[in-house]
Design a protein around this motif. Structure first.
Motif, short mmCIF file in Angstrom:
data_model
loop_
_atom_site.label_atom_id
_atom_site.label_comp_id
_atom_site.label_asym_id
_atom_site.label_seq_id
_atom_site.Cartn_x
_atom_site.Cartn_y
_atom_site.Cartn_z
N LYS A 104 -1.61 19.07 -9.62
CA LYS A 104 -0.19 18.87 -9.96
C LYS A 104 0.12 17.40 -10.24
O LYS A 104 1.28 17.02 -10.35
CB LYS A 104 0.72 19.36 -8.83
N GLY A 105 -0.92 16.57 -10.34
CA GLY A 105 -0.71 15.15 -10.57
C GLY A 105 -0.20 14.86 -11.98
O GLY A 105 -0.16 15.74 -12.84
N TRP A 106 0.16 13.62 -12.18
CA TRP A 106 0.67 13.19 -13.48
C TRP A 106 -0.37 13.39 -14.57
O TRP A 106 -0.06 13.79 -15.69
CB TRP A 106 1.09 11.73 -13.37
N VAL A 107 -1.64 13.13 -14.24
CA VAL A 107 -2.71 13.31 -15.23
C VAL A 107 -2.92 14.79 -15.58
O VAL A 107 -3.51 15.11 -16.61
CB VAL A 107 -4.05 12.68 -14.76
N ASP A 108 -2.45 15.67 -14.72
CA ASP A 108 -2.57 17.11 -14.97
C ASP A 108 -1.33 17.69 -15.66
O ASP A 108 -1.21 18.90 -15.81
CB ASP A 108 -2.79 17.86 -13.65
N GLY A 109 -0.39 16.82 -16.01
CA GLY A 109 0.83 17.26 -16.68
C GLY A 109 2.02 17.44 -15.76
O GLY A 109 3.08 17.88 -16.21
N GLY A 110 1.86 17.11 -14.49
CA GLY A 110 2.97 17.21 -13.56
C GLY A 110 3.99 16.10 -13.76
O GLY A 110 3.70 15.08 -14.37
N SER A 111 5.17 16.31 -13.25
CA SER A 111 6.24 15.31 -13.33
C SER A 111 6.35 14.61 -11.98
O SER A 111 6.77 15.23 -11.00
CB SER A 111 7.58 15.97 -13.68
N PRO A 112 5.98 13.32 -11.89
CA PRO A 112 5.98 12.63 -10.60
C PRO A 112 7.34 12.59 -9.89
O PRO A 112 7.41 12.67 -8.68
CB PRO A 112 5.53 11.21 -10.95
N ALA A 113 8.41 12.47 -10.65
CA ALA A 113 9.74 12.39 -10.05
C ALA A 113 10.51 13.70 -10.15
O ALA A 113 11.54 13.87 -9.51
CB ALA A 113 10.54 11.27 -10.70
N GLY A 114 10.02 14.63 -10.96
CA GLY A 114 10.76 15.85 -11.26
C GLY A 114 11.09 16.70 -10.05
O GLY A 114 12.22 17.15 -9.89
N GLY A 115 10.10 16.94 -9.19
CA GLY A 115 10.34 17.79 -8.03
C GLY A 115 11.36 17.19 -7.07
O GLY A 115 12.24 17.89 -6.56
N PHE A 116 11.24 15.90 -6.84
CA PHE A 116 12.18 15.22 -5.95
C PHE A 116 13.60 15.28 -6.50
O PHE A 116 14.54 15.63 -5.79
CB PHE A 116 11.74 13.77 -5.76
N LEU A 117 13.74 14.95 -7.78
CA LEU A 117 15.08 14.94 -8.38
C LEU A 117 15.68 16.34 -8.49
O LEU A 117 16.88 16.52 -8.29
CB LEU A 117 15.04 14.27 -9.75
N PHE A 160 0.81 -1.21 0.00
CA PHE A 160 0.00 0.00 0.00
C PHE A 160 0.85 1.26 0.00
O PHE A 160 0.47 2.28 -0.58
CB PHE A 160 -0.95 0.01 1.21
N VAL A 161 2.02 1.22 0.64
CA VAL A 161 2.93 2.37 0.63
C VAL A 161 3.25 2.75 -0.82
O VAL A 161 3.18 3.92 -1.22
CB VAL A 161 4.23 2.07 1.41
N PHE A 162 3.58 1.75 -1.64
CA PHE A 162 3.93 2.01 -3.04
C PHE A 162 2.69 2.35 -3.87
O PHE A 162 2.74 3.26 -4.71
CB PHE A 162 4.66 0.80 -3.62
N LEU A 163 1.59 1.65 -3.63
CA LEU A 163 0.36 1.95 -4.37
C LEU A 163 -0.15 3.35 -4.07
O LEU A 163 -0.60 4.07 -4.97
CB LEU A 163 -0.74 0.94 -4.01
N TRP A 164 -0.10 3.76 -2.80
CA TRP A 164 -0.58 5.09 -2.44
C TRP A 164 0.27 6.16 -3.10
O TRP A 164 -0.25 7.15 -3.61
CB TRP A 164 -0.61 5.30 -0.93
N ALA A 165 1.59 5.97 -3.11
CA ALA A 165 2.47 6.93 -3.77
C ALA A 165 2.10 7.04 -5.25
O ALA A 165 2.05 8.15 -5.81
CB ALA A 165 3.93 6.52 -3.61
N PHE A 166 1.81 5.91 -5.89
CA PHE A 166 1.40 5.92 -7.29
C PHE A 166 0.11 6.72 -7.48
O PHE A 166 0.01 7.58 -8.36
CB PHE A 166 1.22 4.49 -7.82
N LEU A 167 -0.89 6.43 -6.66
CA LEU A 167 -2.19 7.10 -6.79
C LEU A 167 -2.09 8.60 -6.52
O LEU A 167 -2.65 9.42 -7.26
CB LEU A 167 -3.21 6.46 -5.86
N ASP A 168 -1.37 8.97 -5.46
CA ASP A 168 -1.24 10.38 -5.11
C ASP A 168 -0.50 11.15 -6.19
O ASP A 168 -0.90 12.25 -6.58
CB ASP A 168 -0.52 10.52 -3.76
#
Length: 199
Positions: free
Chosen positions: A65-78, A44-52
């Motif tokens: 800011k989600g992926w479906v809205d054009g956001g970069s899921p890993a971009g901010g972290f990196l 669930f830790v990994f699934l929740w991160a995917f969904l969020d």
């Protein structure tokens, strides 16, 4: 004349007999529940991160800011990596589509595998690689960030990424999917029988 009564059959929770190499050599219910709970929560830790990150549910990823809205899921972290030997590499990867796709497919695959109890070995390898890269990105050994400010690292080695990696490896090693999961059914598939590494 002696009357024999059939033994009383319990309708309560019955666990299947443990498979060879399974976590339950003695069939202990407490151990089974603990292993199953750890496996499902880890998934669930990994699934929740995917969904969020996909839908911007307002936890780690703000709404809109989600992926479906054009956001970069890993971009901010990196882009925020501020220490360590791979800092410039991670900055170069920030916002790259291939990184986002690999990251999101990894989160989804690892989450589904551990929640369901299937393909734990390949999922553990993928999860260990992912959490290892995240460990390098946060670089706990650093006392100071690139700008000279304190890193606030609480431990130079052991952080939650390392703990997640060890949990993934341990759950795969003990065939945790056999306990209240789909691991036994998965193991009977012809492709898994031919390639036990997929177990």
């Amino acid at each position: 004349m002696t009357v024999h009564h059939p033994p009383h059959r319990s309708r309560g929770l019955r666990l299947p007999a443990p498979a060879t190499g399974s976590v339950l050599p003695d069939g202990g219910l407490a151990r089974a529940c603990a292993v199953a709970a750890l496996r499902v929560v880890t998934g669930f830790v990994f699934l929740w991160a995917f969904l969020d990150k996909t839908f911007g549910l307002g936890y780690a990823t703000p709404a809109g800011k989600g992926w479906v809205d054009g956001g970069s899921p890993a971009g901010g972290f990196l882009a925020g990596v501020a220490a360590g030997p791979m800092r410039s590499t991670f900055h170069a990867w920030a916002g790259a589509a291939w990184v986002d796709w690999l990251f999101m497919l990894g989160l989804l695959g690892i989450g589904v595998a551990f929640a369901a109890g299937i393909a734990l070995r390949p999922a553990a390898v993928a999860g260990t690689l992912m959490t290892g890269l995240m460990w390098v990105a946060e670089w706990p050994p650093a006392r100071h960030l690139a700008d000279g400010s304190p890193s606030m690292s609480t431990n130079p080695f052991a952080d939650y990424h390392l703990v997640y990696a060890l949990v993934l490896i341990a759950l795969a090693a003990v065939s945790a999917g056999d306990v209240l999961g789909l691991g036994r059914i998965w193991a009977m598939l012809p492709v898994v029988r031919r390639t036990p590494w997929l177990r």
